[in-house]
Write a protein that holds these residues in place. Structure first.
Motif, PDB file in Angstrom:
ATOM      1  N   ILE A 110       0.961  -1.313   0.038  1.00 36.11           N
ATOM      2  CA  ILE A 110      -0.213  -0.088  -0.040  1.00 36.11           C
ATOM      3  C   ILE A 110       0.766   1.206  -0.041  1.00 36.11           C
ATOM      4  N   ALA A 111       0.607   2.299  -0.732  1.00 33.31           N
ATOM      5  CA  ALA A 111       1.002   3.622  -0.714  1.00 33.31           C
ATOM      6  C   ALA A 111      -0.132   4.842  -0.510  1.00 33.31           C
ATOM      7  N   ILE A 112       0.117   5.549   0.313  1.00 31.21           N
ATOM      8  CA  ILE A 112      -1.135   6.690   0.471  1.00 31.21           C
ATOM      9  C   ILE A 112      -0.598   7.744   0.065  1.00 31.21           C
ATOM     10  N   THR A 113      -1.218   8.623  -0.494  1.00 34.63           N
ATOM     11  CA  THR A 113      -1.212  10.117  -0.979  1.00 34.63           C
ATOM     12  C   THR A 113      -2.135  10.805  -0.537  1.00 34.63           C
ATOM     13  N   ARG A 114      -2.004  12.226  -0.381  1.00 28.62           N
ATOM     14  CA  ARG A 114      -2.999  13.022  -0.093  1.00 28.62           C
ATOM     15  C   ARG A 114      -3.452  13.620  -1.280  1.00 28.62           C
ATOM     16  N   GLU A 138      -4.063  -4.568  -9.329  1.00 37.10           N
ATOM     17  CA  GLU A 138      -3.811  -3.651  -8.428  1.00 37.10           C
ATOM     18  C   GLU A 138      -5.135  -2.787  -8.364  1.00 37.10           C
ATOM     19  N   ALA A 139      -5.292  -1.715  -7.285  1.00 39.18           N
ATOM     20  CA  ALA A 139      -6.427  -0.998  -7.310  1.00 39.18           C
ATOM     21  C   ALA A 139      -6.133   0.247  -6.501  1.00 39.18           C
ATOM     22  N   SER A 140      -6.963   1.269  -6.908  1.00 42.24           N
ATOM     23  CA  SER A 140      -6.728   2.733  -6.382  1.00 42.24           C
ATOM     24  C   SER A 140      -8.123   2.942  -5.690  1.00 42.24           C
ATOM     25  N   VAL A 141      -8.207   3.485  -4.354  1.00 41.72           N
ATOM     26  CA  VAL A 141      -9.248   3.730  -3.798  1.00 41.72           C
ATOM     27  C   VAL A 141      -9.015   5.102  -2.945  1.00 41.72           C
ATOM     28  N   THR A 142     -10.257   5.853  -3.022  1.00 44.81           N
ATOM     29  CA  THR A 142      -9.864   7.109  -2.267  1.00 44.81           C
ATOM     30  C   THR A 142     -11.001   6.913  -0.882  1.00 44.81           C
ATOM     31  N   PHE A 143     -10.461   7.578   0.125  1.00 43.92           N
ATOM     32  CA  PHE A 143     -11.123   7.480   1.528  1.00 43.92           C
ATOM     33  C   PHE A 143     -10.950   9.049   2.066  1.00 43.92           C
ATOM     34  N   ALA A 158      -5.135   5.592  -1.683  1.00 44.08           N
ATOM     35  CA  ALA A 158      -4.721   4.493  -1.339  1.00 44.08           C
ATOM     36  C   ALA A 158      -4.304   3.646  -2.591  1.00 44.08           C
ATOM     37  N   ALA A 159      -3.196   3.470  -3.098  1.00 44.53           N
ATOM     38  CA  ALA A 159      -2.693   2.666  -4.258  1.00 44.53           C
ATOM     39  C   ALA A 159      -2.230   1.176  -3.705  1.00 44.53           C
ATOM     40  N   ILE A 160      -3.058   0.251  -3.918  1.00 46.95           N
ATOM     41  CA  ILE A 160      -2.947  -1.207  -3.285  1.00 46.95           C
ATOM     42  C   ILE A 160      -2.782  -2.132  -4.326  1.00 46.95           C
ATOM     43  N   THR A 161      -1.663  -2.868  -3.930  1.00 45.14           N
ATOM     44  CA  THR A 161      -1.661  -4.216  -4.740  1.00 45.14           C
ATOM     45  C   THR A 161      -1.944  -5.234  -4.106  1.00 45.14           C
ATOM     46  N   ARG A 162      -2.828  -6.121  -4.833  1.00 46.30           N
ATOM     47  CA  ARG A 162      -3.117  -7.611  -4.166  1.00 46.30           C
ATOM     48  C   ARG A 162      -1.948  -8.598  -4.864  1.00 46.30           C
TER      49      ARG A 162
END
Length: 529
Positions: free
Chosen positions: A240-244, A287-292, A278-282
């Motif tokens: 996981i890598a989180i960006t603002r 790979e998936a990119s989700v916002t929160f 959050a750029a998440i690699t399974r």
């Protein structure tokens, strides 16, 4: 100097005893930059320890250095005593290690903890390993046990030459016990990692050293799943890598993935209010990119993230006959007609070179929405493929049919009895030696006539008793595509007519379009466009 850094900042603070656990398994003879890993480890350990403060109490355990294949090969080489006495002993012991055996790292860490009486005293272990556990033990479960029972137990792990996946399998020892994991790929990296592992002081902080900037961060707990009802995923399955919102990355120290079996959650973070991506690699799958969002407030904020959709494949022999992949039907090729499946991603019309999934049952796959190619083989005879579109946020169910007909063949002798040791071959072209695409018996050991599973088309069948020579029969089998069972009782000595042979070589004959391998090669009649 390490000696000065290792002292605690707080006067009078008591340091915990420290035990080095050194890998002496056979893999330490592996080379990095032309030198064996054990040679690099000896030299680096000597360099780092010679600068160690004499105020420390330090010892060493090694494993895998005396016997090949022995999970009990763990030895206390130097007891935990003041460094002024132990460092020279540790360096000498390390120089005499001759790697031989397995990697019982979990039991070695347990021995280290128990030697230091971790349930009564503060205790720290520094594990240096070039491999993962090989003795049927779970380092993550051990870490949870030591963390729960210890007064102040900490394990640091130095992974020497480990891959990212291997590192994740031992990192839990550090994560669960409040330690740190260090990765080292060469001599310089090992020296840096050992220095940092031995240099984890408690530093006295003063609020006056810091000026608050912006809103206070909130604790955030993540629950990450493939889809809403799936099990929680964690450090074994994800990166996981989180960006603002403005695209700037969040510092890696501000979030971490967890082991769900230990904490019942996927990850934790300390984040100021705001929107994040959050750029998440399974790992190895998608790979998936989700916002929160993290709203303003106090207390822990919970974030539930579902990363993907699901593809469920319902399998059929043909539109009238469902196929239970876990309980395959009888077959004349092998005793059971097993089927095998591969799922390929299609991006911009291009089919990926390697499959995302390979399976033979439990055809339920978590993957992102998109277009995919299903390829499959049935009974080592027939292959099929189909393009499917997987919708987002839910389950896409598709019916996948091999479009085969069951063909039962019973070969008889002229005396009306079955031939002995029946063998049967199918060809999509004039027979010539071993150019058949399907072969088997036809009659099971219990006397039952068992089927072949053939695609629609015109084929040549050669059938008879094993070793019957000219008494065997060759004839045309037409599989018309109405999927009604075909039952053939064949006598001896039948041959193809001149017209039949001519048809097989004419433009009107439609042989297998290609032969597609999905674990086994099969006749593919209808490739996808």
């Amino acid at each position: 100097m390490i000696g000065s850094n290792l002292a605690y900042a707080q006067d009078g603070a008591q340091q915990s005893d420290l035990m080095i656990v050194l890998d002496g398994s056979g893999s330490m003879w592996g080379q990095i930059d032309g030198r064996t890993k054990i040679e690099i480890a000896r030299e680096t350990l000597s360099q780092v320890l010679e600068e160690t403060t004499t105020e420390m109490n330090i010892g060493m355990i090694a494993y895998g250095h005396r016997e090949r294949g022995a999970c009990g090969d763990i030895e206390l080489l130097v007891p935990v005593i003041p460094a002024a006495q132990s460092v020279s002993q540790i360096i000498s012991a390390a120089s005499n290690l001759q790697p031989k055996g397995k990697t019982p790292l979990s039991d070695a860490v347990r021995m280290a903890a128990e030697t230091m009486r971790y349930t009564e005293n503060a205790a720290t272990v520094v594990l240096v390993t070039d491999g993962i556990e090989t003795c049927n033990a779970d380092p993550c479960a051990l870490a949870s046990e030591l963390e729960a029972a210890g007064i102040d137990f900490t394990a640091h792990v130095v992974g020497f030459g480990l891959s990212a996946d291997e590192g994740q399998q031992v990192q839990c020892l550090a994560d669960i016990t409040g330690g740190a994991y260090f990765s080292a790929s060469d001599a310089g990296g090992l020296q840096d990692a050992l220095t940092r592992a031995l240099n984890r002081p408690e530093i006295a902080m003063d609020d006056s050293d810091f000026t608050p900037v912006g809103p206070e961060p909130r604790n955030v707990e993540f629950f990450i799943r493939d889809t809403a009802n799936d099990p929680i995923l964690g450090i074994r399955e994800l990166t996981i890598a989180i960006t603002r919102a403005d695209g700037t990355p969040v510092a890696r120290d501000d979030y971490s993935l967890n082991y769900p079996e230990a904490s019942d959650l996927s990850a934790t973070a300390s984040l100021p209010p705001g929107q994040y991506t959050a750029a998440i690699t399974r790992i190895g799958i998608y790979e998936a990119s989700v916002t929160f969002d993290v709203p303003a407030g106090t207390g822990t904020h919970l974030v539930d993230l579902s990363l993907s959709a699901r593809l469920v494949i319902n399998t059929f022999l043909n539109p009238a006959l469902p196929l239970d992949t876990g309980n395959p039907p009888a077959s004349s090729v092998k005793s059971d007609a097993w089927s095998y499946y591969e799922i390929y991603a299609i991006n911009d019309g291009d089919i990926a070179e390697t499959p995302l999934f390979e399976a033979y049952q439990d055809l339920d796959f978590a993957l992102p929405a998109g277009v995919y190619l299903i390829r499959a083989n049935l009974d080592r005879t027939t292959s099929a493929e189909k393009i499917v579109a997987v919708a987002p946020d839910g389950i896409t169910e598709v019916d996948f049919s091999f479009d085969v007909t069951r063909v039962f063949v019973e070969a008889m002798q002229t005396n009306g009895q079955r031939v002995e040791r029946q063998t049967t071959y199918f060809y999509d072209e004039p027979p010539s030696g071993r150019n058949y695409f399907a072969s088997g018996g036809g009659v099971a050991s219990n006397g039952d006539v068992t089927p072949f599973y053939l695609p629609t088309g015109r084929f040549v069948m050669n059938v008879g008793g094993e070793g019957y020579g000219a008494r065997r029969s060759e004839l045309i089998v037409d599989v018309t595509g109405d999927y009604a069972d075909i039952r053939l009782v064949v006598g001896e000595g039948a041959t193809l007519s001149t017209d039949e042979i001519a048809f097989l070589t004419s433009p009107d004959h439609r042989p297998c379009a290609t032969f597609l391998r999905v674990k086994y090669v099969g006749c593919l009649m209808n490739p996808v466009p």
